[in-house]
Design a protein around this motif. Structure first.
Motif, PDB file in Angstrom:
ATOM      1  N   PHE A  67     -35.003 -57.176 -56.736  1.00  0.00           N
ATOM      2  CA  PHE A  67     -34.079 -56.026 -56.664  1.00  0.00           C
ATOM      3  C   PHE A  67     -34.603 -54.856 -57.503  1.00  0.00           C
ATOM      4  O   PHE A  67     -34.390 -53.701 -57.147  1.00  0.00           O
ATOM      5  CB  PHE A  67     -32.669 -56.437 -57.081  1.00  0.00           C
ATOM      6  N   VAL A  68     -35.278 -55.171 -58.599  1.00  0.00           N
ATOM      7  CA  VAL A  68     -35.900 -54.095 -59.390  1.00  0.00           C
ATOM      8  C   VAL A  68     -36.949 -53.403 -58.531  1.00  0.00           C
ATOM      9  O   VAL A  68     -37.035 -52.173 -58.476  1.00  0.00           O
ATOM     10  CB  VAL A  68     -36.534 -54.665 -60.683  1.00  0.00           C
ATOM     11  N   GLU A  69     -37.745 -54.224 -57.825  1.00  0.00           N
ATOM     12  CA  GLU A  69     -38.769 -53.687 -56.922  1.00  0.00           C
ATOM     13  C   GLU A  69     -38.113 -52.828 -55.840  1.00  0.00           C
ATOM     14  O   GLU A  69     -38.580 -51.720 -55.527  1.00  0.00           O
ATOM     15  CB  GLU A  69     -39.528 -54.846 -56.278  1.00  0.00           C
ATOM     16  N   ALA A  70     -37.021 -53.331 -55.282  1.00  0.00           N
ATOM     17  CA  ALA A  70     -36.334 -52.598 -54.212  1.00  0.00           C
ATOM     18  C   ALA A  70     -35.864 -51.244 -54.721  1.00  0.00           C
ATOM     19  O   ALA A  70     -36.023 -50.215 -54.071  1.00  0.00           O
ATOM     20  CB  ALA A  70     -35.147 -53.417 -53.704  1.00  0.00           C
ATOM     21  N   LYS A  71     -35.322 -51.255 -55.923  1.00  0.00           N
ATOM     22  CA  LYS A  71     -34.811 -50.004 -56.508  1.00  0.00           C
ATOM     23  C   LYS A  71     -35.961 -49.019 -56.713  1.00  0.00           C
ATOM     24  O   LYS A  71     -35.867 -47.849 -56.348  1.00  0.00           O
ATOM     25  CB  LYS A  71     -34.100 -50.278 -57.828  1.00  0.00           C
ATOM     26  N   SER A  72     -37.065 -49.526 -57.250  1.00  0.00           N
ATOM     27  CA  SER A  72     -38.189 -48.609 -57.511  1.00  0.00           C
ATOM     28  C   SER A  72     -38.799 -48.113 -56.200  1.00  0.00           C
ATOM     29  O   SER A  72     -39.433 -47.051 -56.172  1.00  0.00           O
ATOM     30  CB  SER A  72     -39.250 -49.300 -58.368  1.00  0.00           C
ATOM     31  N   ALA A  73     -38.570 -48.878 -55.125  1.00  0.00           N
ATOM     32  CA  ALA A  73     -39.079 -48.421 -53.815  1.00  0.00           C
ATOM     33  C   ALA A  73     -38.089 -47.450 -53.174  1.00  0.00           C
ATOM     34  O   ALA A  73     -38.289 -46.990 -52.051  1.00  0.00           O
ATOM     35  CB  ALA A  73     -39.301 -49.622 -52.900  1.00  0.00           C
ATOM     36  N   GLY A  74     -37.000 -47.182 -53.869  1.00  0.00           N
ATOM     37  CA  GLY A  74     -36.066 -46.161 -53.374  1.00  0.00           C
ATOM     38  C   GLY A  74     -34.890 -46.725 -52.599  1.00  0.00           C
ATOM     39  O   GLY A  74     -34.048 -45.975 -52.103  1.00  0.00           O
ATOM     40  N   PHE A  75     -34.802 -48.050 -52.507  1.00  0.00           N
ATOM     41  CA  PHE A  75     -33.673 -48.625 -51.779  1.00  0.00           C
ATOM     42  C   PHE A  75     -32.439 -48.682 -52.684  1.00  0.00           C
ATOM     43  O   PHE A  75     -32.563 -48.810 -53.908  1.00  0.00           O
ATOM     44  CB  PHE A  75     -34.010 -50.021 -51.251  1.00  0.00           C
ATOM     45  N   ASP A  76     -31.275 -48.615 -52.062  1.00  0.00           N
ATOM     46  CA  ASP A  76     -30.017 -48.725 -52.826  1.00  0.00           C
ATOM     47  C   ASP A  76     -29.685 -50.212 -52.936  1.00  0.00           C
ATOM     48  O   ASP A  76     -29.318 -50.864 -51.951  1.00  0.00           O
ATOM     49  CB  ASP A  76     -28.913 -47.963 -52.085  1.00  0.00           C
ATOM     50  N   VAL A  77     -29.806 -50.745 -54.144  1.00  0.00           N
ATOM     51  CA  VAL A  77     -29.672 -52.201 -54.342  1.00  0.00           C
ATOM     52  C   VAL A  77     -28.294 -52.708 -53.906  1.00  0.00           C
ATOM     53  O   VAL A  77     -28.173 -53.762 -53.295  1.00  0.00           O
ATOM     54  CB  VAL A  77     -29.944 -52.552 -55.825  1.00  0.00           C
ATOM     55  N   LYS A  78     -27.274 -51.916 -54.195  1.00  0.00           N
ATOM     56  CA  LYS A  78     -25.910 -52.339 -53.839  1.00  0.00           C
ATOM     57  C   LYS A  78     -25.789 -52.517 -52.318  1.00  0.00           C
ATOM     58  O   LYS A  78     -25.212 -53.483 -51.827  1.00  0.00           O
ATOM     59  CB  LYS A  78     -24.915 -51.296 -54.344  1.00  0.00           C
ATOM     60  N   VAL A  79     -26.386 -51.592 -51.589  1.00  0.00           N
ATOM     61  CA  VAL A  79     -26.316 -51.664 -50.123  1.00  0.00           C
ATOM     62  C   VAL A  79     -27.203 -52.801 -49.609  1.00  0.00           C
ATOM     63  O   VAL A  79     -26.824 -53.523 -48.686  1.00  0.00           O
ATOM     64  CB  VAL A  79     -26.717 -50.302 -49.500  1.00  0.00           C
ATOM     65  N   VAL A  80     -28.355 -53.004 -50.249  1.00  0.00           N
ATOM     66  CA  VAL A  80     -29.219 -54.129 -49.850  1.00  0.00           C
ATOM     67  C   VAL A  80     -28.460 -55.449 -50.024  1.00  0.00           C
ATOM     68  O   VAL A  80     -28.491 -56.327 -49.160  1.00  0.00           O
ATOM     69  CB  VAL A  80     -30.525 -54.142 -50.679  1.00  0.00           C
ATOM     70  N   ARG A  81     -27.718 -55.548 -51.127  1.00  0.00           N
ATOM     71  CA  ARG A  81     -26.927 -56.776 -51.337  1.00  0.00           C
ATOM     72  C   ARG A  81     -25.876 -56.935 -50.240  1.00  0.00           C
ATOM     73  O   ARG A  81     -25.612 -58.045 -49.764  1.00  0.00           O
ATOM     74  CB  ARG A  81     -26.240 -56.740 -52.711  1.00  0.00           C
ATOM     75  N   GLN A  82     -25.288 -55.826 -49.827  1.00  0.00           N
ATOM     76  CA  GLN A  82     -24.275 -55.909 -48.755  1.00  0.00           C
ATOM     77  C   GLN A  82     -24.916 -56.399 -47.469  1.00  0.00           C
ATOM     78  O   GLN A  82     -24.359 -57.229 -46.755  1.00  0.00           O
ATOM     79  CB  GLN A  82     -23.655 -54.527 -48.525  1.00  0.00           C
TER      80      GLN A  82
END
Lengths: 97, 97, 97, 97
Positions: free
Chosen positions: A54-69
């Motif tokens: 998730f840290v990687e996802a965030k640094s890649a510009g993804f919204d972690v909260k939405v990825v979790r959804q």
């Protein structure tokens, strides 16, 4: 052979094992505990790995909260999700949200 | 009269209420929601009050973690607590803890 | 005056209160505990009341899970909800969901 | 390259990747999701394995609740546990528990 929960009987179980202390099959208890501890450690490491992704996802510009959804949604039946979302839209509209 | 969970029927329930929007008894839904929200606010305030008492306890020199343990213990049957603590002592001694 | 967490000092706090047992200001501790217990009871009753409302909502034909979602949404800023839902739609579409 | 949380910019990140849909680096998002899902599956399996060990412990006559307490205690510093238990005994005695 462990110890009976509430009422304390001398032989603590179906038959006396050799290495007991206070009626406790010590090695059996120790083995149970250590196996749980090992698996808990592995689980903790997996949780950390998931966190890293998730840290990687965030640094890649993804919204972690939405990825979790998205991940939660992918665990459910599409038809169930759709029915729920339809109902949610009806309630929101009825309430003027 | 609300909306049937999965399958969307026009009358949404036992009989049509006057003020429906998309088949939803809007005022009934709104009342349900607002009542829950009020009670949740009250509950939130109680949680804050409980927190304040623990702050007070800490400033009075009490160990909050131990106070919480006492409160948990007081919710249980003394005999049950005693049996559990006896067993815990046996296991700890058997394991050399 | 309570008891210092880690290191056990004889006077247990800023000044000795009259009725101490083992250095504990018993009445202060008891009062703290009983006040927390009363508030926890009130909180438990509120949780039960909230549960009753959801039972009522269900029997009125509303989908409790969706009603809970509505209540969560109403706690948030509409603009924040909208931005999140827009992003969720983009991700779902990109993933073919 | 993902999507910026709140404000929707066309390139969604540091540089445009080839296969984007709605500006989303789909394969990067998919890979992130699938890796999380795999690790969550592994974690779920570990939790099941831990559960199986407790079933084994119970059938061997051990008190699972007490075994869990032992495992929690083994994660803590003995001195910290001892200080806490000393304080708990003082409070319980002061309160006549």
């Amino acid at each position: 052979m462990g110890t009976h929960g509430s009422q304390e009987r001398q032989d603590y179980g179906s038959g006396r094992l050799s290495n007991t202390a206070g009626g406790i099959a010590v090695e059996r208890l120790r083995s149970i505990i250590e196996r749980v501890e090992r698996l808990e450690e592995e689980r903790k490491a997996l949780t950390a790995d998931i966190g890293d992704i998730f840290v990687e996802a965030k640094s890649a510009g993804f919204d972690v909260k939405v990825v979790r959804q998205i991940i939660r949604l992918r665990k459910r039946q599409p038809a169930e999700v759709e029915a729920e979302e339809t109902l949610l839209a009806i309630y929101r509209q009825a309430l003027g949200m």
